[in-house]
Design a protein around this motif. Structure first.
Motif, PDB file in Angstrom:
ATOM      1  N   LYS A   1       0.569  -0.996   0.480  1.00 28.70           N
ATOM      2  CA  LYS A   1      -0.510  -0.101  -0.226  1.00 28.70           C
ATOM      3  C   LYS A   1       0.687   1.007   0.247  1.00 28.70           C
ATOM      4  CE  LYS A   1      -3.192  -2.832   2.535  1.00 28.70           C
ATOM      5  NZ  LYS A   1      -4.384  -2.004   3.848  1.00 28.70           N
ATOM      6  N   ALA A   2       0.159   2.268  -0.041  1.00 24.06           N
ATOM      7  CA  ALA A   2       1.081   3.631   0.012  1.00 24.06           C
ATOM      8  C   ALA A   2       2.743   3.999   0.760  1.00 24.06           C
ATOM      9  CB  ALA A   2      -0.134   5.169  -0.149  1.00 24.06           C
ATOM     10  N   GLU A   3       1.765   2.892   2.344  1.00 19.06           N
ATOM     11  CA  GLU A   3       2.488   2.982   3.689  1.00 19.06           C
ATOM     12  C   GLU A   3       3.609   2.241   3.161  1.00 19.06           C
ATOM     13  OE1 GLU A   3      -0.800   1.891   4.951  1.00 19.06           O
ATOM     14  OE2 GLU A   3       0.331   0.255   6.633  1.00 19.06           O
ATOM     15  N   HIS A   4       3.687   1.500   2.711  1.00 20.33           N
ATOM     16  CA  HIS A   4       5.221   0.674   2.001  1.00 20.33           C
ATOM     17  C   HIS A   4       6.070   1.070   1.123  1.00 20.33           C
ATOM     18  CE1 HIS A   4       2.076  -1.812   4.114  1.00 20.33           C
ATOM     19  NE2 HIS A   4       2.544  -2.318   4.210  1.00 20.33           N
ATOM     20  N   ALA A   5       5.953   2.726   0.653  1.00 18.90           N
ATOM     21  CA  ALA A   5       6.493   2.878  -0.341  1.00 18.90           C
ATOM     22  C   ALA A   5       7.999   3.064  -0.125  1.00 18.90           C
ATOM     23  CB  ALA A   5       6.059   3.895  -1.274  1.00 18.90           C
ATOM     24  N   ALA A   6       7.961   3.889   0.736  1.00 18.57           N
ATOM     25  CA  ALA A   6       9.427   4.173   0.866  1.00 18.57           C
ATOM     26  C   ALA A   6       9.833   3.091   1.622  1.00 18.57           C
ATOM     27  CB  ALA A   6       9.210   4.571   2.675  1.00 18.57           C
TER      28      ALA A   6
END
Length: 211
Positions: A168-173
């Motif tokens: 998800k977006a929170e896993h991009a980094a």
């Protein structure tokens, strides 16, 4: 040299997309920032894949997004898609390359360090590495590798890679820090109330995570 951007790779799911359909989901996601759209429908006939793929190709015309067909080489050729993606159990990568020719993008799923290291960059253009997390969108998935496993596999992989599996977006980094070139997502966009907004959130997180 083939030109493609793996940063936000949408894998379509016909069940999750049932509300507005795969074509409209893809159109909205690309408007939000998706860079590649993969047509994956394991239960569809080749003729149905061709019909859907042609509609997707028309919907994505004029955008920079690339259309990749999962596991159906005949459909990919008939659609004149940008790419074909295969799994380890689908067909041999060398045989797939022979069928699609030198110009079409070829992606290959890898689930172990040995498979990542074994990729021939003369045949395969990118790797789909995962699953990072367990995911209900692919019940037969292999053992989740987490971000540490992703980093090890990216190091061994001789081609660009996109991470997949519950992202998800929170896993991009964490995904980019592990060395992958992008995130492949399914449920983070498919079936959401607003696929364009969902894609835009992930694309924003990717931009923010990049050095």
């Amino acid at each position: 040299m083939k030109s493609f951007d793996l940063s936000l790779y949408l894998v379509l799911d016909p069940v999750l997309c049932a509300g507005i359909g795969m074509v409209e989901t893809a159109r909205a996601a690309v408007a939000g920032g998706a860079t590649i759209v993969q047509l994956r429908d394991k239960h569809a006939s080749t003729s149905h894949m061709i019909e859907t793929g042609r509609a997707l190709k028309q919907a994505l015309a004029g955008t920079k997004a690339r259309l990749v067909i999962n596991d159906d080489v005949d459909a990919a050729i008939a659609i004149e898609a940008d790419g074909l993606h295969i799994g380890q159990d689908d067909m041999d990568a060398r045989a797939a390359r022979r069928l699609i020719g030198p110009d079409m993008i070829l992606g290959l799923s890898v689930e172990t360090e040995a498979l990542a290291a074994a990729i021939d960059p003369g045949i395969v253009d990118y790797a789909g590495i995962g699953p990072v997390f367990a995911t209900p969108t692919k019940p037969d998935h292999k053992q989740p590798i987490g971000f540490a496993g992703l980093a090890r596999m990216v190091d061994l992989c001789p081609v660009p890679s996109v991470a997949i599996g519950g992202l998800k977006a929170e896993h991009a980094a964490d995904t980019l820090l592990a060395g992958a070139d992008g995130l492949a997502v399914v449920s983070a966009i498919c079936g959401t109330p607003d696929p364009q907004a969902a894609a835009a959130d992930i694309a924003r997180a990717i931009r923010k995570a990049r050095p």
